[in-house]
Motif scaffolding. Structure first.
Motif, PDB file in Angstrom:
ATOM      1  N   UNK A   1       0.824  -1.240  -0.013  1.00  0.00           N
ATOM      2  CA  UNK A   1      -0.111   0.061  -0.009  1.00  0.00           C
ATOM      3  C   UNK A   1       0.851   1.247   0.180  1.00  0.00           C
ATOM      4  N   UNK A   2       2.006   1.234   0.821  1.00  0.00           N
ATOM      5  CA  UNK A   2       2.903   2.415   0.780  1.00  0.00           C
ATOM      6  C   UNK A   2       3.404   2.691  -0.649  1.00  0.00           C
ATOM      7  N   UNK A   3       3.852   1.863  -1.427  1.00  0.00           N
ATOM      8  CA  UNK A   3       4.148   1.903  -2.821  1.00  0.00           C
ATOM      9  C   UNK A   3       3.161   2.505  -3.678  1.00  0.00           C
ATOM     10  N   UNK A   4       1.857   1.964  -3.470  1.00  0.00           N
ATOM     11  CA  UNK A   4       0.703   2.262  -4.278  1.00  0.00           C
ATOM     12  C   UNK A   4       0.337   3.802  -4.042  1.00  0.00           C
ATOM     13  N   UNK A   5       0.179   4.175  -2.821  1.00  0.00           N
ATOM     14  CA  UNK A   5       0.024   5.481  -2.486  1.00  0.00           C
ATOM     15  C   UNK A   5       0.976   6.541  -2.466  1.00  0.00           C
ATOM     16  N   UNK A   6       2.377   6.058  -2.811  1.00  0.00           N
ATOM     17  CA  UNK A   6       3.663   6.789  -2.855  1.00  0.00           C
ATOM     18  C   UNK A   6       4.063   7.544  -1.742  1.00  0.00           C
ATOM     19  N   UNK A   7       3.912   6.950  -0.736  1.00  0.00           N
ATOM     20  CA  UNK A   7       4.326   7.517   0.492  1.00  0.00           C
ATOM     21  C   UNK A   7       4.559   6.122   1.561  1.00  0.00           C
TER      22      UNK A   7
END
Length: 252
Positions: A118-124
């Motif tokens: 999810x961190x990669x998907x959200x860019x954060x």
């Protein structure tokens, strides 16, 4: 629901590309190899023990002796088919218990892998927090125990149904759908917990998106048809695919 099942299935293919692109293999292979070893040993042991248990039950109830006295070919075929379907159903029941045990053991890795995806998907980046990780692990264990309890109730009912001639032949298929739903449920809940949903809210949300859970669990089980490689990849791929599919639904 069909549309959500298709989204869940597509997410597995996207998960492979996602894992390769972001070099997440170390989080895939280590728990996967452990899962493969435990799964192979468990299946071998349970298949032989369930065969012996069914034979013991047939002898003690006098069913074997009755069939030998009747010498009816049709009855013998029906009994053989019923035995095979019952053994398959017991195998699914064993797999259910084993699956939840592994979900509990692997919950730290699964929680982290879902968060990383999810961190990669959200860019954060989600800052590492040990208390939050422990909370995620505890939530995953509670959900696994809750799902395991309900699934056991359904599986016992299906075992009883399997004893009915003809009607019992569809029980392995029904059991597969039940298994798929509850496994996918556990995979989806890692993401829902990060959205600050409570357990009842998560149960309600997944109940309204059953297709995501069924599709995720279905491909997880189908991957077991590929010996060794499928067993290694199935658990972690399910986590990543569940996170990707929920991300699609939320952004739709």
């Amino acid at each position: 629901m069909l549309k959500e099942i298709i989204i869940a299935i597509q997410s597995y293919f996207e998960a492979h590309a996602f894992i390769s692109r972001h070099r997440l293999w170390r989080w895939i292979l280590v728990p996967g190899i452990l899962y493969m070893l435990l799964f192979a040993a468990g299946i071998w042991y349970f298949w032989h023990s369930s065969e012996a248990a069914i034979g013991f039950f047939s002898q003690k109830t006098g069913l074997t002796a009755w069939l030998q006295r009747e010498r009816n070919g049709l009855l013998s075929v029906l009994f053989m088919l019923a035995t095979i379907f019952l053994q398959l159903l017991l195998l699914v029941f064993y797999f259910s218990l084993f699956k939840y045990l592994f979900l509990i053991i692997g919950s730290p890795v699964f929680a982290y892998l879902s968060e990383k995806t999810e961190a990669i998907l959200e860019g954060k980046d989600f800052p590492f927090s040990l208390p939050q990780l422990l909370k995620d692990i505890g939530r995953g264990i509670r959900i696994a125990l809750r799902n395991g309890l309900w699934q056991t109730v359904y599986m016992i009912a299906l075992v009883l149904l399997s004893l009915i001639p003809l009607a019992g032949w569809v029980t392995p298929l029904i059991a597969l759908f039940v298994e798929s739903y509850y496994y996918g449920f556990s995979m989806l809940d890692y993401s829902l917990e990060r959205s600050r949903m409570t357990a009842p809210e998560s149960i309600d949300y997944i109940g309204r998106h059953k297709g995501l859970a069924i599709g995720n669990g279905m491909i997880f089980y189908l991957m077991h048809l590929v010996p060794l490689l499928g067993w290694v990849l199935a658990p972690a791929y399910a986590v990543v695919a569940a996170t990707l599919s929920l991300h699609k639904i939320k952004n739709a």
